[in-house]
Each structure stands twice: as structure tokens, then as C-alpha cells.
Design an enzyme around this catalytic site. Structure first.
Site, PDB file in Angstrom:
ATOM      1  N   LYS A 173      58.853  64.115  40.788  1.00 39.04           N
ATOM      2  CA  LYS A 173      57.948  65.263  40.873  1.00 39.04           C
ATOM      3  C   LYS A 173      58.220  66.093  42.126  1.00 39.04           C
ATOM      4  O   LYS A 173      58.192  67.333  42.077  1.00 39.04           O
ATOM      5  CB  LYS A 173      56.495  64.766  40.869  1.00 39.04           C
ATOM      6  CG  LYS A 173      55.446  65.857  41.056  1.00 39.04           C
ATOM      7  CD  LYS A 173      55.467  66.880  39.920  1.00 39.04           C
ATOM      8  CE  LYS A 173      54.472  68.015  40.153  1.00 39.04           C
ATOM      9  NZ  LYS A 173      53.071  67.595  40.080  1.00 39.04           N
ATOM     10  N   LYS A 241      52.026  71.157  50.477  1.00 40.82           N
ATOM     11  CA  LYS A 241      51.839  69.717  50.692  1.00 40.82           C
ATOM     12  C   LYS A 241      52.972  68.927  50.046  1.00 40.82           C
ATOM     13  O   LYS A 241      53.523  67.988  50.642  1.00 40.82           O
ATOM     14  CB  LYS A 241      50.482  69.300  50.120  1.00 40.82           C
ATOM     15  CG  LYS A 241      50.168  67.810  50.206  1.00 40.82           C
ATOM     16  CD  LYS A 241      50.454  67.075  48.897  1.00 40.82           C
ATOM     17  CE  LYS A 241      49.570  67.552  47.770  1.00 40.82           C
ATOM     18  NZ  LYS A 241      49.810  66.777  46.517  1.00 40.82           N
TER      19      LYS A 241
END
Length: 282
Positions: A173, A241
Site C-alpha cells: 500500500k 502520513k
């Protein structure tokens, strides 16, 4: 599998439509979220609202998590009324959050000590794909655990695959989201360049969408730019993030370093807007 009780923690922009897919498929779904408004909305759709993480975990057979970051995961597992306080023998924990591979390995080990199974299974796709059950699931963990949960992934998305051991799902991811940032910044730079020379965003996007460079992502984000609409489908601060997590895992490449720098510079002013607000930073 239909007789299994399903739990869902995290009812944000992604958690609501994803847990809703399981409800529509006929599963009994128990939910827990920080927002009373979000939990009550899910109750109107047929979910059972649990008063605490501990109560929820003790009730269900399979527990999904979709929360923001490592700090949230740590609290959900380790607090006095957290997951690890429950009776976990035989339960399966599926962490669909985009968090660090390290925290997934830590929680998987703690769950194993208590007799539970664990997968990390983040998704590619945003709110629209969650609403249409077209997410792509990338899982890390044991093959037998993945195969047992795979039918549920089939309800949430269009495809799923086992990438490797615990943490591998999130590594995949982070790779995908690095490409997402690179594509977003590339699109923003091209439109800015065109506008500097009197070529409208509409004309640039018409060329892109009708040519070899066209994609669903380009079309969706191009429309947001054209309409000056930066309401977040995926907030810029969340992608930032993820880029920090990728850097922590060793990302060190020319384009990777560039987007990390640009998105971090944009976070303070545009963090709560859609990721394509990187155009405004540029």
C-alpha cells in the site's frame, strides 16, 4: 461464513461504506466509532452499536479495523478496554488501516499469543470505490487465514490478493500511495504549466482523458481541479502520513523524495483538503 458475527472499528469516510457493504450482504455487523453521529447513522442501516471496543471484540468472530494511524491502532489494542483485553481465542483480526508494517507485526504477535489470527489488509481506492465495492485489497499474513476471510474481501472490493507475510500488505500500500502522490503532483504541475501559457485545465484534461495517459484517477482529480472542488475524498494530510511511513521503510528515490518534500510543505495549509490540493501548493 454468514453465521459469523462481524465487528467494525472506525466509521470514517471509508469505514462507513465498507461496513455498509457487509450489512447489505446480509451479515450481522457490530460497530464502534468515536463519533456518535457516525455510529447512529450505521444503526439506521442495521448495524448494532457497541459501547466499547472490549464489548465489541468479545461479541464478534471477525473484527475489521479502519482507522487513521499507528497511534490509533496502539490505543485500540492496548487500552484498558481494548482488543487485547478481550477473549481472543479463535477470532480473526483484520487491520485494513494504512499504518506501519512494524505495528502490524507487533499486534499480530500479541494476538497470536492470545490465540487469535491476524491479517493486515489495506486497500487501494477511495470513497467512491468503497461505495461501489470496487476496492483492491492487499493482504499480509498466513495463507489459511487469508483464504478464510477472502469471501468477505470479495464483498468489499473487486479483487484481493495475498502479498506475503504480516506487514507485506502495508508495504504494498505504501508503494501504491507513493505512485499516487507522484501522479497527483505530475497532474498538478502539468495543469499549472498549461494555465501559465493560457491553456485551460479543461483543455488539458480533454487531451489527457482521450489519450494514452488517461485513467480513472486522472479523470476524477482533473474534474476536482476544473470545478475548484477540494473537498477531501482522500485528505492530503493522510497521503503525507503515508509518504512518511514509506520514507521510514527506506523510500529514497528522486521522485519519491520530491513528492515527500512537496506534500510535507503543503500539509500545514492544505492538509484537510483533497490530495489534489497539491496544485495550490505548487
Amino acid at each position: 461464513m454468514k453465521n459469523k458475527k462481524i465487528g467494525w472499528i472506525g466509521l470514517g469516510k471509508m469505514g462507513q461504506p465498507m461496513s455498509g457493504q457487509l450489512l447489505k450482504a446480509g451479515y450481522q455487523v457490530y460497530v464502534y466509532g468515536r463519533s456518535e453521529q457516525d455510529t447512529q447513522l450505521m444503526a439506521t442501516k442495521g448495524a448494532v452499536v457497541s459501547p466499547s471496543v472490549l464489548t465489541l471484540t468479545n461479541t464478534v468472530d471477525v473484527l475489521f479495523l479502519m482507522v487513521t494511524d499507528d497511534l490509533a491502532i496502539d490505543d485500540i489494542f492496548k487500552s484498558e478496554t481494548g482488543i487485547l483485553s478481550a477473549e481472543l481465542t479463535g477470532k480473526t483480526i483484520v487491520n485494513m488501516s494504512t499504518v506501519s508494517p512494524a505495528i502490524n507485526r507487533e499486534m499480530a504477535a500479541l494476538c497470536k499469543e492470545k490465540g487469535a489470527f491476524y491479517l493486515d489488509a489495506p486497500v487501494s481506492g477511495s470513497v467512491k470505490q468503497a461505495e461501489e465495492a470496487k476496492l483492491v485489497v492487499m493482504a499480509g499474513g498466513e495463507e489459511s487465514v487469508y483464504e478464510n476471510i477472502k469471501p468477505l474481501f470479495g464483498i468489499l472490493g473487486s479483487s484481493s490478493s495475498l502479498i506475503g507475510e504480516i506487514g507485506a500488505g502495508n508495504l504494498a500500500k505504501l508503494s501504491i500511495n507513493t505512485l499516487l502522490a507522484i501522479e497527483a503532483q505530475g497532474l498538478a504541475e502539468v495543469i499549472n504549466f498549461g494555465e501559465q501559457h493560457g491553456i485551460s485545465a479543461e483543455k488539458i484534461m480533454s487531451i489527457i482523458n482521450n489519450g494514452a495517459l488517461g485513467s480513472i484517477f486522472m479523470k476524477l482529480k482533473g474534474e476536482l481541479i476544473i470545478n475548484d472542488n477540494y473537498n477531501p475524498a482522500f485528505a492530503l494530510k493522510l497521503l503525507t502520513k503515508d509518504l512518511r511511513l514509506a520514507k521510514a521503510e527506506g523510500l529514497d528515490s528522486p521522485l519519491g523524495n520530491t513528492v515527500c518534500k512537496t506534500f510535507q510543505e503543503a500539509e500545514a495549509e492544505f492538509g484537510n483538503e483533497d490530495l489534489i490540493a497539491i496544485k495550490k501548493q505548487l
